[in-house]
Design a protein around this motif. Structure first.
Motif, PDB file in Angstrom:
ATOM      1  N   THR A   1     -23.559  14.003   8.643  1.00  0.00           N
ATOM      2  CA  THR A   1     -24.202  12.913   9.334  1.00  0.00           C
ATOM      3  C   THR A   1     -23.277  11.704   9.447  1.00  0.00           C
ATOM      4  OG1 THR A   1     -26.320  13.651   8.496  1.00  0.00           O
ATOM      5  CG2 THR A   1     -26.218  11.390   9.316  1.00  0.00           C
ATOM      6  N   PHE A   2     -22.564  11.380   8.396  1.00  0.00           N
ATOM      7  CA  PHE A   2     -21.752  10.164   8.371  1.00  0.00           C
ATOM      8  C   PHE A   2     -20.294  10.397   8.732  1.00  0.00           C
ATOM      9  CE2 PHE A   2     -25.204   9.390   5.341  1.00  0.00           C
ATOM     10  CZ  PHE A   2     -25.767   8.282   5.934  1.00  0.00           C
ATOM     11  N   GLY A   3     -19.857  11.645   8.758  1.00  0.00           N
ATOM     12  CA  GLY A   3     -18.467  11.930   9.070  1.00  0.00           C
ATOM     13  C   GLY A   3     -17.623  12.087   7.823  1.00  0.00           C
ATOM     14  N   ALA A   4     -16.313  12.106   8.010  1.00  0.00           N
ATOM     15  CA  ALA A   4     -15.383  12.413   6.920  1.00  0.00           C
ATOM     16  C   ALA A   4     -15.048  11.213   6.041  1.00  0.00           C
ATOM     17  CB  ALA A   4     -14.101  12.979   7.502  1.00  0.00           C
ATOM     18  N   ARG A   5     -15.176  10.011   6.538  1.00  0.00           N
ATOM     19  CA  ARG A   5     -14.759   8.838   5.746  1.00  0.00           C
ATOM     20  C   ARG A   5     -15.554   8.661   4.462  1.00  0.00           C
ATOM     21  NH1 ARG A   5     -13.938   5.207  10.892  1.00  0.00           N
ATOM     22  NH2 ARG A   5     -11.938   6.041  11.545  1.00  0.00           N
ATOM     23  N   PRO A   6     -16.888   8.777   4.482  1.00  0.00           N
ATOM     24  CA  PRO A   6     -17.622   8.663   3.211  1.00  0.00           C
ATOM     25  C   PRO A   6     -17.252   9.767   2.219  1.00  0.00           C
ATOM     26  CG  PRO A   6     -19.110   8.354   5.056  1.00  0.00           C
ATOM     27  CD  PRO A   6     -17.806   8.823   5.623  1.00  0.00           C
ATOM     28  N   LEU A   7     -17.009  10.975   2.726  1.00  0.00           N
ATOM     29  CA  LEU A   7     -16.591  12.068   1.857  1.00  0.00           C
ATOM     30  C   LEU A   7     -15.233  11.761   1.237  1.00  0.00           C
ATOM     31  CD1 LEU A   7     -16.946  14.889   0.701  1.00  0.00           C
ATOM     32  CD2 LEU A   7     -15.968  15.780   2.824  1.00  0.00           C
ATOM     33  N   LYS A   8     -14.318  11.212   2.028  1.00  0.00           N
ATOM     34  CA  LYS A   8     -12.999  10.850   1.518  1.00  0.00           C
ATOM     35  C   LYS A   8     -13.116   9.808   0.406  1.00  0.00           C
ATOM     36  CE  LYS A   8      -8.593   8.872   2.855  1.00  0.00           C
ATOM     37  NZ  LYS A   8      -7.809   8.243   3.906  1.00  0.00           N
ATOM     38  N   ARG A   9     -13.982   8.823   0.579  1.00  0.00           N
ATOM     39  CA  ARG A   9     -14.158   7.788  -0.446  1.00  0.00           C
ATOM     40  C   ARG A   9     -14.721   8.376  -1.736  1.00  0.00           C
ATOM     41  NH1 ARG A   9     -15.202   4.495   4.150  1.00  0.00           N
ATOM     42  NH2 ARG A   9     -17.409   5.017   4.169  1.00  0.00           N
ATOM     43  N   VAL A  10     -15.654   9.300  -1.619  1.00  0.00           N
ATOM     44  CA  VAL A  10     -16.227   9.937  -2.808  1.00  0.00           C
ATOM     45  C   VAL A  10     -15.162  10.741  -3.545  1.00  0.00           C
ATOM     46  CG1 VAL A  10     -17.853  11.712  -3.599  1.00  0.00           C
ATOM     47  CG2 VAL A  10     -18.599   9.980  -1.979  1.00  0.00           C
ATOM     48  N   LEU A  11     -14.364  11.505  -2.793  1.00  0.00           N
ATOM     49  CA  LEU A  11     -13.293  12.278  -3.416  1.00  0.00           C
ATOM     50  C   LEU A  11     -12.269  11.370  -4.093  1.00  0.00           C
ATOM     51  CD1 LEU A  11     -12.731  15.075  -0.778  1.00  0.00           C
ATOM     52  CD2 LEU A  11     -13.710  15.315  -3.055  1.00  0.00           C
ATOM     53  N   GLN A  12     -11.939  10.260  -3.459  1.00  0.00           N
ATOM     54  CA  GLN A  12     -11.004   9.318  -4.078  1.00  0.00           C
ATOM     55  C   GLN A  12     -11.570   8.774  -5.378  1.00  0.00           C
ATOM     56  OE1 GLN A  12     -10.428   6.636  -0.739  1.00  0.00           O
ATOM     57  NE2 GLN A  12      -8.274   7.226  -0.648  1.00  0.00           N
ATOM     58  N   ARG A  13     -12.831   8.407  -5.359  1.00  0.00           N
ATOM     59  CA  ARG A  13     -13.455   7.799  -6.540  1.00  0.00           C
ATOM     60  C   ARG A  13     -13.621   8.811  -7.672  1.00  0.00           C
ATOM     61  NH1 ARG A  13     -18.807   7.520  -7.481  1.00  0.00           N
ATOM     62  NH2 ARG A  13     -19.271   7.823  -5.283  1.00  0.00           N
ATOM     63  N   LEU A  14     -14.101  10.010  -7.349  1.00  0.00           N
ATOM     64  CA  LEU A  14     -14.420  10.981  -8.391  1.00  0.00           C
ATOM     65  C   LEU A  14     -13.228  11.823  -8.838  1.00  0.00           C
ATOM     66  CD1 LEU A  14     -17.863  12.310  -7.121  1.00  0.00           C
ATOM     67  CD2 LEU A  14     -17.417  10.588  -8.866  1.00  0.00           C
ATOM     68  N   VAL A  15     -12.282  12.068  -7.954  1.00  0.00           N
ATOM     69  CA  VAL A  15     -11.172  12.950  -8.303  1.00  0.00           C
ATOM     70  C   VAL A  15      -9.875  12.163  -8.452  1.00  0.00           C
ATOM     71  CG1 VAL A  15      -9.817  14.953  -7.596  1.00  0.00           C
ATOM     72  CG2 VAL A  15     -12.281  14.926  -7.178  1.00  0.00           C
ATOM     73  N   LEU A  16      -9.420  11.546  -7.393  1.00  0.00           N
ATOM     74  CA  LEU A  16      -8.109  10.905  -7.398  1.00  0.00           C
ATOM     75  C   LEU A  16      -8.019   9.778  -8.429  1.00  0.00           C
ATOM     76  CD1 LEU A  16      -5.363  10.985  -6.052  1.00  0.00           C
ATOM     77  CD2 LEU A  16      -6.211   9.365  -4.380  1.00  0.00           C
ATOM     78  N   ASN A  17      -9.015   8.920  -8.475  1.00  0.00           N
ATOM     79  CA  ASN A  17      -8.975   7.803  -9.432  1.00  0.00           C
ATOM     80  C   ASN A  17      -8.992   8.302 -10.875  1.00  0.00           C
ATOM     81  OD1 ASN A  17      -8.988   6.103  -7.240  1.00  0.00           O
ATOM     82  ND2 ASN A  17     -11.064   5.364  -7.550  1.00  0.00           N
TER      83      ASN A  17
END
Length: 54
Positions: A1-17
């Protein structure tokens, strides 16, 4: 529904950080192969030993 940007932010917060924190604290080597394990709703990172040939 929201596209790839919200998913990217979640992955950054939960995995990358979290991976970055583990590398900076020395729990995970920056030059190692790393596995991510989901445990009790949290991601844990481990160094993976790669067997050498020869």
């Amino acid at each position: 529904t929201f596209g790839a940007r919200p998913l990217k932010r979640v992955l950054q917060r939960l995995v990358l950080n979290e991976l970055s924190k583990d590398i900076l604290s020395g729990r995970v080597s920056k030059d190692a192969v790393v596995e991510a394990v989901l445990e009790d709703g949290h991601i844990r990172f481990n160094n993976v030993e790669i067997p050498t040939v020869g």
